[in-house]
Design an enzyme around this catalytic site. Structure first.
Site, PDB file in Angstrom:
ATOM      1  N   ASP A   1      37.143  49.490  22.144  1.00 42.40           N
ATOM      2  CA  ASP A   1      37.208  48.151  22.721  1.00 42.40           C
ATOM      3  C   ASP A   1      35.903  47.747  23.391  1.00 42.40           C
ATOM      4  O   ASP A   1      35.493  46.593  23.327  1.00 42.40           O
ATOM      5  CB  ASP A   1      38.344  48.083  23.746  1.00 42.40           C
ATOM      6  CG  ASP A   1      39.715  48.085  23.086  1.00 42.40           C
ATOM      7  OD1 ASP A   1      39.815  47.713  21.908  1.00 42.40           O
ATOM      8  OD2 ASP A   1      40.690  48.464  23.763  1.00 42.40           O
ATOM      9  N   GLY A   2      35.246  48.709  24.051  1.00 38.91           N
ATOM     10  CA  GLY A   2      33.991  48.401  24.723  1.00 38.91           C
ATOM     11  C   GLY A   2      32.920  47.946  23.752  1.00 38.91           C
ATOM     12  O   GLY A   2      32.174  46.996  24.033  1.00 38.91           O
TER      13      GLY A   2
ATOM     14  N   ASN B   1      36.525  39.332  28.755  1.00 40.51           N
ATOM     15  CA  ASN B   1      37.607  40.049  29.427  1.00 40.51           C
ATOM     16  C   ASN B   1      38.002  39.403  30.752  1.00 40.51           C
ATOM     17  O   ASN B   1      39.119  38.942  30.910  1.00 40.51           O
ATOM     18  CB  ASN B   1      37.216  41.505  29.683  1.00 40.51           C
ATOM     19  CG  ASN B   1      37.603  42.417  28.533  1.00 40.51           C
ATOM     20  OD1 ASN B   1      38.103  41.966  27.512  1.00 40.51           O
ATOM     21  ND2 ASN B   1      37.358  43.698  28.696  1.00 40.51           N
ATOM     22  N   GLU B   2      37.080  39.409  31.712  1.00 39.62           N
ATOM     23  CA  GLU B   2      37.416  38.887  33.029  1.00 39.62           C
ATOM     24  C   GLU B   2      36.168  38.570  33.826  1.00 39.62           C
ATOM     25  O   GLU B   2      35.073  39.073  33.532  1.00 39.62           O
ATOM     26  CB  GLU B   2      38.268  39.892  33.827  1.00 39.62           C
ATOM     27  CG  GLU B   2      37.521  41.051  34.424  1.00 39.62           C
ATOM     28  CD  GLU B   2      37.222  42.180  33.478  1.00 39.62           C
ATOM     29  OE1 GLU B   2      36.075  42.686  33.482  1.00 39.62           O
ATOM     30  OE2 GLU B   2      38.132  42.573  32.708  1.00 39.62           O
TER      31      GLU B   2
ATOM     32  N   ASP C   1      39.403  43.322  48.742  1.00 44.71           N
ATOM     33  CA  ASP C   1      38.206  43.918  48.153  1.00 44.71           C
ATOM     34  C   ASP C   1      37.629  43.006  47.077  1.00 44.71           C
ATOM     35  O   ASP C   1      36.445  43.102  46.741  1.00 44.71           O
ATOM     36  CB  ASP C   1      38.526  45.276  47.534  1.00 44.71           C
ATOM     37  CG  ASP C   1      38.657  46.382  48.568  1.00 44.71           C
ATOM     38  OD1 ASP C   1      38.354  46.137  49.750  1.00 44.71           O
ATOM     39  OD2 ASP C   1      39.073  47.496  48.196  1.00 44.71           O
TER      40      ASP C   1
ATOM     41  N   ALA D   1      42.461  45.689  30.653  1.00 42.11           N
ATOM     42  CA  ALA D   1      41.281  46.391  31.150  1.00 42.11           C
ATOM     43  C   ALA D   1      41.338  46.474  32.681  1.00 42.11           C
ATOM     44  O   ALA D   1      42.296  46.988  33.248  1.00 42.11           O
ATOM     45  CB  ALA D   1      40.023  45.686  30.650  1.00 42.11           C
ATOM     46  N   TYR D   2      40.327  45.966  33.374  1.00 41.80           N
ATOM     47  CA  TYR D   2      40.274  46.043  34.834  1.00 41.80           C
ATOM     48  C   TYR D   2      41.500  45.389  35.464  1.00 41.80           C
ATOM     49  O   TYR D   2      42.043  45.859  36.466  1.00 41.80           O
ATOM     50  CB  TYR D   2      38.981  45.375  35.316  1.00 41.80           C
ATOM     51  CG  TYR D   2      38.657  45.561  36.779  1.00 41.80           C
ATOM     52  CD1 TYR D   2      39.321  46.498  37.568  1.00 41.80           C
ATOM     53  CD2 TYR D   2      37.642  44.815  37.365  1.00 41.80           C
ATOM     54  CE1 TYR D   2      39.006  46.676  38.904  1.00 41.80           C
ATOM     55  CE2 TYR D   2      37.316  44.978  38.702  1.00 41.80           C
ATOM     56  CZ  TYR D   2      38.005  45.909  39.465  1.00 41.80           C
ATOM     57  OH  TYR D   2      37.687  46.074  40.783  1.00 41.80           O
TER      58      TYR D   2
ATOM     59  N   LEU E   1      44.571  45.350  34.472  1.00 43.57           N
ATOM     60  CA  LEU E   1      45.696  46.272  34.491  1.00 43.57           C
ATOM     61  C   LEU E   1      45.515  47.337  35.562  1.00 43.57           C
ATOM     62  O   LEU E   1      46.461  47.719  36.250  1.00 43.57           O
ATOM     63  CB  LEU E   1      45.866  46.916  33.114  1.00 43.57           C
ATOM     64  CG  LEU E   1      47.043  47.881  32.949  1.00 43.57           C
ATOM     65  CD1 LEU E   1      48.370  47.197  33.248  1.00 43.57           C
ATOM     66  CD2 LEU E   1      47.058  48.474  31.548  1.00 43.57           C
ATOM     67  N   SER E   2      44.281  47.820  35.738  1.00 41.03           N
ATOM     68  CA  SER E   2      44.003  48.806  36.777  1.00 41.03           C
ATOM     69  C   SER E   2      44.262  48.249  38.171  1.00 41.03           C
ATOM     70  O   SER E   2      44.579  48.997  39.098  1.00 41.03           O
ATOM     71  CB  SER E   2      42.554  49.286  36.675  1.00 41.03           C
ATOM     72  OG  SER E   2      42.304  49.910  35.444  1.00 41.03           O
TER      73      SER E   2
END
Length: 267
Positions: free
Chosen positions: A53-54, A126-127, A156, A168-169, A171-172
């Site tokens: 994906d990256g 992505n974001e 944060d 990606a981020y 979901l984390s």
């Protein structure tokens, strides 16, 4: 936006091939380069992408930067491969691409103003994430369609993710997974301290989102559009750019929907 199977893919005649620099991808590249007739990328109707994906994300950004956008058919030789098809070698690849289902994704455009008043434009597939730069928590005002929804988000950071970036981020950070054809955006806080119970929002992708940094001198914040960072942010305006849609090609019967569901039950 989902497209009919034959409308775009069957018009593809000339294919180009690229691969990430990982060992697996390079081995597959050497196998495939012998079994198909390939053309240079600037002459191709579609691009076959070997990697994860990256690398697919990197490839799509390169298309945006050069303003030559062609459909991309990925074969997974990475880890998750959310944006990729299953890898198979052999001479049937051209037929697979011709039968593929085309799905369009649109990037986020970011118009940012830094503390010194300078303006910057970036795009993210992505974001876009706002992140605190120091030990001080960030304080961010969140507006949607010119209406302030959160006067002071103490956190944060905060991010806005497309469906392509939702696994990606986002979901984390405990954000929701969005189907690629959902036409939605995920607005997700990162380690929010106040409001304590706000877990984020799902928005129509026609929404315009603005983040305004409060106390930027005391609480500096950076903005990251995929992997590109801009520091000392004062304000960021975000919206989907329908004028530069990208096209991903998926095999018919691709188990993407099942994988989207399965990801939400991983414990």
């Amino acid at each position: 936006m989902d497209m009919p199977q034959s409308q775009e893919a069957q018009q593809i005649k000339r294919l180009a091939l690229i691969a990430s620099d990982t060992e697996r991808a390079q081995e597959a590249f050497q196998e495939l380069v012998q079994t198909n007739d390939w053309v240079p990328q600037d002459e191709a109707d579609a691009l076959v992408v070997l990697g994860g994906d990256g690398f697919m994300l990197q490839t799509l950004h390169a298309m945006l930067d050069t303003n030559r956008i062609i459909p991309a058919y990925g074969m997974n030789l990475g880890t998750i491969g959310f944006l990729m098809n299953r890898y198979r070698n052999g001479k049937t690849l051209a037929k697979r691409v011709a039968k593929a289902r085309a799905l369009r994704i649109a990037p986020i455009t970011m118009q940012a103003v830094t503390k010194d008043g300078s303006r910057h434009a970036m795009r993210a597939i992505n974001e876009v994430s706002l992140l605190r730069e120091t030990r001080q928590t960030a304080k961010i005002e969140v507006s949607v369609d010119d209406r302030v929804r959160i006067k002071e988000l103490v956190c944060d950071g905060v991010l806005l993710a497309t469906p392509a970036g939702s696994t990606a981020y986002n979901l984390s950070a405990n954000g929701p997974i969005l189907p690629l054809d959902s036409e939605l955006l995920a607005l997700t806080p990162i380690s929010a301290f106040r409001p304590r119970r706000w877990g984020g929002a799902i928005l129509p992708d026609r929404s315009a989102v603005t983040f305004r940094v409060l106390e930027p001198e005391k609480r500096p914040v950076s903005a990251v559009a995929d992997q590109k960072e801009l520091r000392d942010i004062a304000e960021v305006a975000l919206k989907i750019d329908r004028d530069t849609e990208l096209t991903l090609l998926f095999d018919p019967g691709h188990a993407l929907d099942e994988r989207i569901v399965a990801e939400q039950f991983v414990v």
